[in-house]
Design a protein around this motif. Structure first.
Motif, PDB file in Angstrom:
ATOM      1  N   UNK A 111      13.224 -24.643  16.847  1.00 10.97           N
ATOM      2  CA  UNK A 111      12.691 -24.880  18.200  1.00 10.97           C
ATOM      3  C   UNK A 111      12.082 -26.264  18.404  1.00 10.97           C
ATOM      4  N   UNK A 112      12.203 -27.156  17.413  1.00 13.95           N
ATOM      5  CA  UNK A 112      11.641 -28.498  17.565  1.00 13.95           C
ATOM      6  C   UNK A 112      12.712 -29.514  17.929  1.00 13.95           C
ATOM      7  N   UNK A 113      13.936 -29.006  18.133  1.00 16.99           N
ATOM      8  CA  UNK A 113      15.066 -29.837  18.516  1.00 16.99           C
ATOM      9  C   UNK A 113      14.997 -30.168  19.997  1.00 16.99           C
ATOM     10  N   UNK A 114      15.143 -31.442  20.311  1.00 21.73           N
ATOM     11  CA  UNK A 114      15.033 -31.862  21.707  1.00 21.73           C
ATOM     12  C   UNK A 114      16.307 -31.522  22.467  1.00 21.73           C
TER      13      UNK A 114
ATOM     14  N   UNK B  26      18.507 -26.720  30.140  1.00 23.67           N
ATOM     15  CA  UNK B  26      18.339 -25.691  29.127  1.00 23.67           C
ATOM     16  C   UNK B  26      17.888 -24.384  29.770  1.00 23.67           C
ATOM     17  N   UNK B  27      17.055 -24.534  30.815  1.00 25.67           N
ATOM     18  CA  UNK B  27      16.529 -23.342  31.477  1.00 25.67           C
ATOM     19  C   UNK B  27      17.566 -22.722  32.408  1.00 25.67           C
TER      20      UNK B  27
ATOM     21  N   UNK C  22      10.020 -25.382  25.766  1.00 25.06           N
ATOM     22  CA  UNK C  22      11.152 -24.976  24.926  1.00 25.06           C
ATOM     23  C   UNK C  22      10.841 -23.658  24.228  1.00 25.06           C
ATOM     24  N   UNK C  23       9.620 -23.529  23.732  1.00 28.16           N
ATOM     25  CA  UNK C  23       9.237 -22.244  23.133  1.00 28.16           C
ATOM     26  C   UNK C  23       9.442 -21.128  24.142  1.00 28.16           C
ATOM     27  N   UNK C  24       9.011 -21.387  25.356  1.00 29.31           N
ATOM     28  CA  UNK C  24       9.099 -20.355  26.392  1.00 29.31           C
ATOM     29  C   UNK C  24      10.558 -19.988  26.667  1.00 29.31           C
TER      30      UNK C  24
ATOM     31  N   UNK D 193      12.184 -17.838  24.261  1.00 24.69           N
ATOM     32  CA  UNK D 193      11.695 -16.471  24.186  1.00 24.69           C
ATOM     33  C   UNK D 193      10.528 -16.302  23.233  1.00 24.69           C
ATOM     34  N   UNK D 194       9.933 -17.436  22.833  1.00 27.38           N
ATOM     35  CA  UNK D 194       8.740 -17.351  21.989  1.00 27.38           C
ATOM     36  C   UNK D 194       7.537 -17.441  22.916  1.00 27.38           C
ATOM     37  N   UNK D 195       6.759 -16.381  22.980  1.00 31.99           N
ATOM     38  CA  UNK D 195       5.658 -16.338  23.934  1.00 31.99           C
ATOM     39  C   UNK D 195       4.599 -17.381  23.579  1.00 31.99           C
ATOM     40  N   UNK D 196       3.801 -17.695  24.572  1.00 32.94           N
ATOM     41  CA  UNK D 196       2.747 -18.685  24.362  1.00 32.94           C
ATOM     42  C   UNK D 196       1.824 -18.242  23.228  1.00 32.94           C
ATOM     43  N   UNK D 197       1.538 -16.928  23.196  1.00 28.00           N
ATOM     44  CA  UNK D 197       0.649 -16.396  22.164  1.00 28.00           C
ATOM     45  C   UNK D 197       1.288 -16.560  20.785  1.00 28.00           C
ATOM     46  N   UNK D 198       2.572 -16.187  20.694  1.00 27.81           N
ATOM     47  CA  UNK D 198       3.288 -16.333  19.414  1.00 27.81           C
ATOM     48  C   UNK D 198       3.306 -17.788  18.983  1.00 27.81           C
ATOM     49  N   UNK D 199       3.678 -18.650  19.917  1.00 30.19           N
ATOM     50  CA  UNK D 199       3.774 -20.078  19.608  1.00 30.19           C
ATOM     51  C   UNK D 199       2.428 -20.599  19.120  1.00 30.19           C
TER      52      UNK D 199
END
Length: 600
Positions: A448-451, A458-459, A495-497, A500-506
């Motif tokens: 998930x750190x790939x630009x 992307x969205x 990008x996390x969002x 599908x990686x929630x803000x809390x998870x991230x």
RNA sequence: GGGGGCGUGGUGAAGUCUGGAGUUCACGCCGGCCUGUCAAGCCGGAGGUCGCGGGUUCAAAUCCCGUCGCUCCCGCCA
């Protein structure tokens, strides 16, 4: 101080004739003629012939009778030219020999568990159990030297370009994304675990925040997944990263590394620049993102030809948005049964079916489906596939990814590289953000750190969005991959969002990293090259175990040391760990598992 | 998790499909001969519970079931 030797035997040449030398090494072979006897003495530099003559050195002649293969010995003697007619042009030391004055046994050897002879390929478990003997073989010693040469060349390029070698931790925090982590329990914090790093990814990005600007490391990495011929649980990568850098900078450096390594190991220059191909082009032409371009046999698009075909299968497929793709596999001399096997294989690979055609000597097409196709379709097919009489044509009608995927796999099974020592490097660029998963859905293609090229794209268009990532491919093997990283914490959060990686998870997993991004992070990009795979290909080895000094078997065991092993209760107690009863029950059922030794 | 292959003196193989005495080949090992070989040569010898367990059969290396080990591939490897 004890002097064991004054020269390395493998370096002696005709120029050295007359020199008094002391050598040390191993008895590779012994040829005893009853009187005069010969020893092939091997050391790290190679092999030289030792002559023991009872008339010249009676005591040494006695010692020689006791020698067996792989004894470690020391000899003192004089280099002399071999008598005319006994020179051996096959050996670099074949013009000379060493006449022995003194022969000493430094260390005797038991009868070997297998022969150190390239004629026999001993069982691999046995080789691994006695790896220290296996590594004495020419092939293995050459692989160790090649591995060293590869790393030397890599370091040379990195140092020349101003990269700083930095070590990152190998006890890190576990992140559940991606591959399984290798876990290490903590004694000081019972019940907690370190993970061994899958790559130094986040640490090298922190080094960019830290202002290192150019970083590299020969990094050991760990992924606890199933083994393959090119995958071990621990492996080595040349890991690199740079700030104020983009894809062009990375690829330029990778090209210098590839050229430097091949020059060092093979002594040849690779063609430059290394060709580039987009992901889409690779999939379309070869059905894979790591094409072996040492041979052609490209997949052909037949949509236009069969656009208005009356053949039901083609027409239905077209109507449902599918595509028709073909592969000319040449004259394989396949029988009906052979084609039936290909059809089965295609179905195993996920295709609904596979049609085959053979071009006859008169140009007509023989096929079970020929009767369903119009004659202009058949002639069009032959010309579209540039088919010659005798060629076999394979056709798949399916959705794009299935069609090219299946034909791409058949291409690899049926195609032949022209020369086995060719090296075809290739950069694959413009990877999609998401790739097609087995279940038909979309899955992130990268960490998930790939630009992404464009976050909004992307969205809104996840199926076509492109990321700033790239792979290096050699002879159909993925040597490594890299990307431009996200340096903006806002973009990273988005990008996390989207992934599908929630803000809390991230926050829970990567909060420490995202915080670092907020302190003036420079734009940066990087890459990692698999050293084991690269060396294996350069050495024409079929698997990476052959270029790793002490590899593990497919079930993760080391036959030499017995790892992994059980530990005693006291050790577990300290760690706050208990082995489950059902697992212990399996221990007693199986007697082959390693048991910890009573001592220590 | 799934599919394929392999397991036979110390080593590598053949034999297994089509059951009939542990048979064969090469290497190694042990003993002997041999003063110019180089994967030395010649003569002789020892060495195997055919991975393990069960079953079928008058009889199993061979057929069947299970199991262990290794390996290749799929899944997995962001």
């Amino acid at each position: 101080m004890t002097t064991y030797r004054t020269r390395h035997g493998g370096t002696l040449r005709a120029d050295d004739v007359g020199a008094e030398v002391q050598l040390a090494g191993w008895v590779a072979r012994r040829r005893d003629h009853g009187g005069v006897a010969f020893i092939d003495l091997r050391d790290a530099s190679g092999i030289v012939q030792i002559v023991v003559n009872p008339d010249e050195a009676p005591a040494s002649s006695e010692v020689l009778r006791s020698l067996r293969t792989e004894f470690c010995i020391s000899v003192t003697g004089r280099v002399r030219a071999r008598p005319e007619g006994t020179k051996n042009p096959e050996m670099v030391t074949g013009e000379i020999e060493v006449a022995v004055a003194i022969l000493d046994v430094l260390s005797a050897a038991d009868v070997l568990p297998f022969q150190l002879d390239d004629r026999f390929d001993a069982d691999e478990v046995r080789r691994l159990k006695y790896r220290y003997l296996d590594l004495r073989r020419d092939r293995m010693a050459a692989n160790l030297r090649a591995r060293s040469a590869v790393i030397r060349a890599m370091r040379h390029v990195m140092e020349e370009r101003g990269f700083l070698e930095v070590e990152t931790p190998t006890l890190v925090v576990s992140t559940p994304e991606g591959a399984r982590d290798m876990l290490v329990p903590s004694r000081l914090r019972p019940g907690q675990f370190y993970a061994l790093p899958q790559s130094p990814q986040l640490f090298k990005q922190l080094l960019m925040v830290a202002g290192v600007e150019r970083y590299y490391q020969i990094a050991r990495c760990y992924r606890d997944e199933d083994f393959r011929s090119d995958r071990q649980v621990e492996f080595t990568q040349l890991d690199l990263e740079g700030s104020f850098w983009d894809q062009e900078g990375v690829l330029d450096t990778l090209e210098a590394i590839a050229a430097g390594v091949v020059r060092e190991v093979r002594g040849v220059d690779i063609p430059r620049p290394i060709p580039r191909m987009t992901y889409n082009e690779a999939m379309t032409r070869y059905g894979t993102d790591k094409p072996d371009v040492r041979f052609g046999m490209e997949i052909q698009n037949l949509d236009e030809l069969f656009a208005d075909s009356e053949f039901r299968v083609f027409a239905d497929n077209m109507a449902s948005g599918g595509t028709v793709r073909g592969l000319n596999v040449g004259n394989q001399g396949l029988s009906r049964t052979g084609f039936d096997k290909l059809v089965d294989q295609a179905k195993d690979l996920g295709a609904k079916g596979l049609f085959w055609m053979v071009v006859e000597q008169n140009g007509s097409v023989r096929s079970p489906v020929a009767k369903f196709l119009r004659s202009e379709e058949l002639t069009g097919l032959v010309s579209a596939m540039e088919a010659q009489p005798g060629d076999a044509l394979l056709v798949v009608a399916d959705d794009f990814h299935t069609a090219v995927g299946v034909l791409g796999q058949l291409r690899l099974d049926l195609g032949q590289p022209a020369r086995h020592d060719d090296l075809e490097f290739l950069f694959i660029v413009d990877f999609p953000v998401f790739e097609h998963a087995a279940d038909g859905g979309l899955a992130p293609a990268h960490h998930p750190f790939t630009a992404p090229v464009d976050v909004e794209e992307m969205r809104t268009s996840p199926d076509t969005a492109i990321s700033k990532s790239y792979d290096m491919v050699l002879n159909g093997a993925e040597l490594g991959s890299g990307s431009v990283r996200i340096h903006d914490p806002e973009v990273q959060a988005q990008v996390f969002e989207i992934l599908g990686i929630s803000q809390e998870q991230a926050q829970a997993r990567f909060g420490w990293f995202m915080e670092a991004l907020r302190y003036g992070t420079p734009p940066h990009a990087g890459f990692a090259i698999g050293v084991d795979r690269l060396v294996a290909i350069l050495q024409n080895e079929p698997n990476i175990r052959e270029v790793m000094p002490f590899p593990k078997t497919q079930t993760g065991a080391d036959p030499l040391t017995g790892a992994p092993g059980r530990v005693d209760e006291g050790q577990l107690e300290e760690l706050g760990i208990e082995v489950r009863a059902d697992v212990k029950a399996e221990w007693s059922a199986s007697q082959t598992d390693a048991v910890p030794s009573e001592s220590s």
